[in-house]
Enzyme design. Structure first.
Site, short mmCIF file in Angstrom:
data_model
loop_
_atom_site.label_atom_id
_atom_site.label_comp_id
_atom_site.label_asym_id
_atom_site.label_seq_id
_atom_site.Cartn_x
_atom_site.Cartn_y
_atom_site.Cartn_z
N ILE A 1 0.85 -1.20 0.00
CA ILE A 1 0.00 0.00 0.00
C ILE A 1 0.88 1.25 0.00
O ILE A 1 0.58 2.25 -0.66
CB ILE A 1 -0.97 -0.01 1.21
CG1 ILE A 1 -1.75 -1.34 1.24
CG2 ILE A 1 -1.94 1.17 1.13
CD1 ILE A 1 -2.56 -1.58 2.50
N ASN B 1 12.86 -0.53 5.90
CA ASN B 1 14.00 -1.39 6.26
C ASN B 1 14.22 -2.50 5.23
O ASN B 1 15.17 -3.27 5.33
CB ASN B 1 13.83 -1.98 7.67
CG ASN B 1 12.59 -2.86 7.80
OD1 ASN B 1 11.97 -3.22 6.80
ND2 ASN B 1 12.24 -3.21 9.02
N TYR C 1 -1.24 -9.23 16.08
CA TYR C 1 -1.16 -8.23 15.00
C TYR C 1 -2.24 -7.16 15.20
O TYR C 1 -1.96 -5.96 15.24
CB TYR C 1 -1.32 -8.90 13.63
CG TYR C 1 -1.56 -7.89 12.52
CD1 TYR C 1 -0.59 -6.95 12.20
CD2 TYR C 1 -2.77 -7.85 11.84
CE1 TYR C 1 -0.81 -6.00 11.21
CE2 TYR C 1 -3.01 -6.91 10.85
CZ TYR C 1 -2.02 -5.99 10.54
OH TYR C 1 -2.25 -5.04 9.58
N LYS D 1 -1.84 -2.99 16.42
CA LYS D 1 -2.40 -1.82 15.73
C LYS D 1 -3.36 -1.05 16.66
O LYS D 1 -3.39 0.18 16.67
CB LYS D 1 -3.14 -2.26 14.46
CG LYS D 1 -2.21 -2.80 13.37
CD LYS D 1 -1.39 -1.68 12.77
CE LYS D 1 -0.53 -2.12 11.63
NZ LYS D 1 0.19 -1.02 10.99
N LEU E 1 -5.67 -14.16 -0.20
CA LEU E 1 -6.50 -14.97 -1.09
C LEU E 1 -6.28 -14.68 -2.58
O LEU E 1 -6.01 -15.60 -3.36
CB LEU E 1 -7.98 -14.74 -0.74
CG LEU E 1 -8.97 -15.55 -1.58
CD1 LEU E 1 -8.84 -17.03 -1.25
CD2 LEU E 1 -10.39 -15.08 -1.36
N1 UFG Z 1 -8.59 -17.71 2.36
C1 UFG Z 1 -8.73 -19.00 1.90
N2 UFG Z 1 -7.64 -19.64 1.40
C2 UFG Z 1 -6.41 -19.05 1.35
C3 UFG Z 1 -6.27 -17.73 1.83
C4 UFG Z 1 -7.39 -17.09 2.33
O1 UFG Z 1 -9.83 -19.57 1.93
O2 UFG Z 1 -5.46 -19.71 0.91
C5 UFG Z 1 -9.76 -17.00 2.87
C6 UFG Z 1 -9.64 -16.57 4.31
O3 UFG Z 1 -10.10 -17.58 5.16
C7 UFG Z 1 -10.47 -15.31 4.34
C8 UFG Z 1 -10.37 -14.75 2.93
O4 UFG Z 1 -9.89 -15.81 2.12
O5 UFG Z 1 -11.80 -15.64 4.55
C9 UFG Z 1 -9.42 -13.60 2.82
O6 UFG Z 1 -8.19 -13.99 3.42
P1 UFG Z 1 -6.87 -13.10 3.35
O7 UFG Z 1 -5.79 -13.85 4.08
O8 UFG Z 1 -6.62 -12.67 1.96
O9 UFG Z 1 -7.27 -11.80 4.15
P2 UFG Z 1 -7.81 -11.70 5.65
O10 UFG Z 1 -9.25 -11.31 5.52
O11 UFG Z 1 -7.48 -12.84 6.50
O12 UFG Z 1 -6.83 -10.57 6.14
C10 UFG Z 1 -7.11 -9.23 5.98
C11 UFG Z 1 -5.82 -8.43 6.00
C12 UFG Z 1 -5.13 -8.59 7.31
C13 UFG Z 1 -6.06 -8.26 8.39
C14 UFG Z 1 -7.30 -9.10 8.29
C15 UFG Z 1 -8.34 -8.80 9.31
O13 UFG Z 1 -4.99 -8.87 4.95
O14 UFG Z 1 -4.01 -7.73 7.36
O15 UFG Z 1 -7.90 -8.87 7.04
O16 UFG Z 1 -9.22 -9.89 9.44
F1 UFG Z 1 -5.48 -8.48 9.60
#
Ligand code: UFG
Length: 340
Positions: free
Chosen positions: A11, A31, A156, A160, A205
């Site tokens: 970002i 860094n 994490y 924040k 994802l």
């Molecule tokens: N997911 C899968 N398979 C994968 C990866 C993700 O099914 O291989 C699902 C996760 O369970 C989630 C969705 O896809 O439901 C999105 O997952 P991400 O890891 O892409 O993102 P998150 O929602 O977990 O994470 C985001 C931000 C984080 C933050 C978080 C808060 O990237 O920095 O939201 O919940 F902390």
């Protein structure tokens, strides 16, 4: 001059590009633990390799005394630099509290000290927070407003949240002006194709599905299909990284014009399930994505959708590029260039 910490990250780099496009003088501090050196080269921006928590270095930069600042004082700080892997934060919380909390605290102290020394308008801070500070919201709280109770469930999110609290306390005691942005799911890439998402390891994802589309991964694991959602998979609010970048410019202009302390959610107000994302990626790439259903990932809320009316009403911000197809088109363009 604007100091951007973490400007070599995902970002951060997009925000630096937009700041420069708008004519701002920018210096980046990173860094390069997770930041990409080639982003800095591409941005052609004054760059300092170092830690946001290095008080002496920050003090020198704020005064404009670092050679990269060319004697220009820092008028605002945009603070992206942080570790952002939820899973890693659970396994190694010390790393997260040390970097995200201690590092940011030291930065904030230097900003306040420098403002005091100048005895003129205080230096504002724009801080990257996250929807992870909300933890697992009640369904009645969806879409989530900024007033929703914050109960982070991992180090994490807590790191924040702690900095948000410190910023509030500093604003009361030292008149620190601030804009706190709580990002929902950042996605997409610069439409030019020369900046985008590059995490190592990748856990998000959309890039993981694009890896499957490119044949770099055999399949995509779907973490849980028994959530109380329309198709059983988790729903998230995906926001184009360019829309996040433009919010930072608006936040900067807002706090310069009207000093104060602002907190905004940044999302779109629309949620998509994991299966909907896969379907859209299949359409855009023309590839068939193999899926593998696995257990839920610990700590994943079923639905996270932002209410962004405050950002619209107060800053005049609204997402312009966050149509899902546009997000995937841009992410795919970048992904092919970067990883093919
Ligand atoms: N997911 C899968 N398979 C994968 C990866 C993700 O099914 O291989 C699902 C996760 O369970 C989630 C969705 O896809 O439901 C999105 O997952 P991400 O890891 O892409 O993102 P998150 O929602 O977990 O994470 C985001 C931000 C984080 C933050 C978080 C808060 O990237 O920095 O939201 O919940 F902390």
């Amino acid at each position: 001059m604007i100091l951007v910490t973490g400007g070599a990250g995902y970002i951060g780099s997009h925000t630096v590009r937009l700041l420069m496009d708008k004519g701002y003088d920018v210096v980046v501090l990173d860094n390069l633990v997770h930041g990409q050196k080639d982003f800095i080269e591409r941005l052609n921006v004054p760059f300092i390799q170092g830690e946001a928590g290095d008080g002496n270095l920050i003090s020198t930069i704020l005064k404009g005394s670092h050679k990269e600042c060319c004697s220009k004082e820092i008028e605002a700080v945009i603070h992206f630099a942080a570790y952002a892997y939820v899973g890693e934060s659970v396994k190694d919380p010390a790393k997260y509290y040390k970097n995200n909390v201690t590092g940011s605290l030291s930065l904030l102290i230097e900003v306040c000290n420098e403002s005091k020394r100048r005895n003129s308008a205080p230096i504002p801070i724009i801080f990257s927070s996250t929807c992870a500070t909300y933890g697992i919201p009640e369904s009645i709280d969806i879409p989530i407003t900024e007033k929703c109770i914050q109960k982070p469930i991992n180090p994490y999110g807590r790191s924040k949240y702690m900095i948000e609290q410190i910023i509030h306390d500093f604003s009361v005691a030292y008149s620190l002006p601030s804009v706190i942005f709580r990002y929902f799911n950042a996605a997409g890439a610069h439409p030019s194709g020369d900046l985008g998402e590059h995490h190592d390891p990748e856990t998000h994802l959309i890039p993981l599905i694009l890896d499957a589309a490119l044949g770099r991964k055999e399949n995509i694991e779907i973490f849980g299909c028994d959530y109380e959602t329309k198709d059983g998979t988790c729903i998230r609010d995906y926001i184009h990284v360019q829309d996040l970048a433009s919010a930072h410019i608006m936040g900067l202009e807002l706090v310069k014009k009207k000093t104060g302390n602002y907190t905004f959610n940044l999302g779109t107000g629309t949620g998509y399930s994991v299966l909907q994302i896969i379907e859209e990626i299949e359409k855009v790439t023309g590839e068939n994505i193999k899926v593998k259903y696995t257990n839920r990932r610990i700590g994943d809320p079923s639905v996270l959708i932002a209410d962004c009316s405050k950002a619209r009403n107060v800053m005049g911000w609204k997402p312009e590029m966050s149509d899902l197809k546009k997000i995937i088109d841009d992410a795919w363009k970048w992904h092919k260039i970067r990883f093919k």
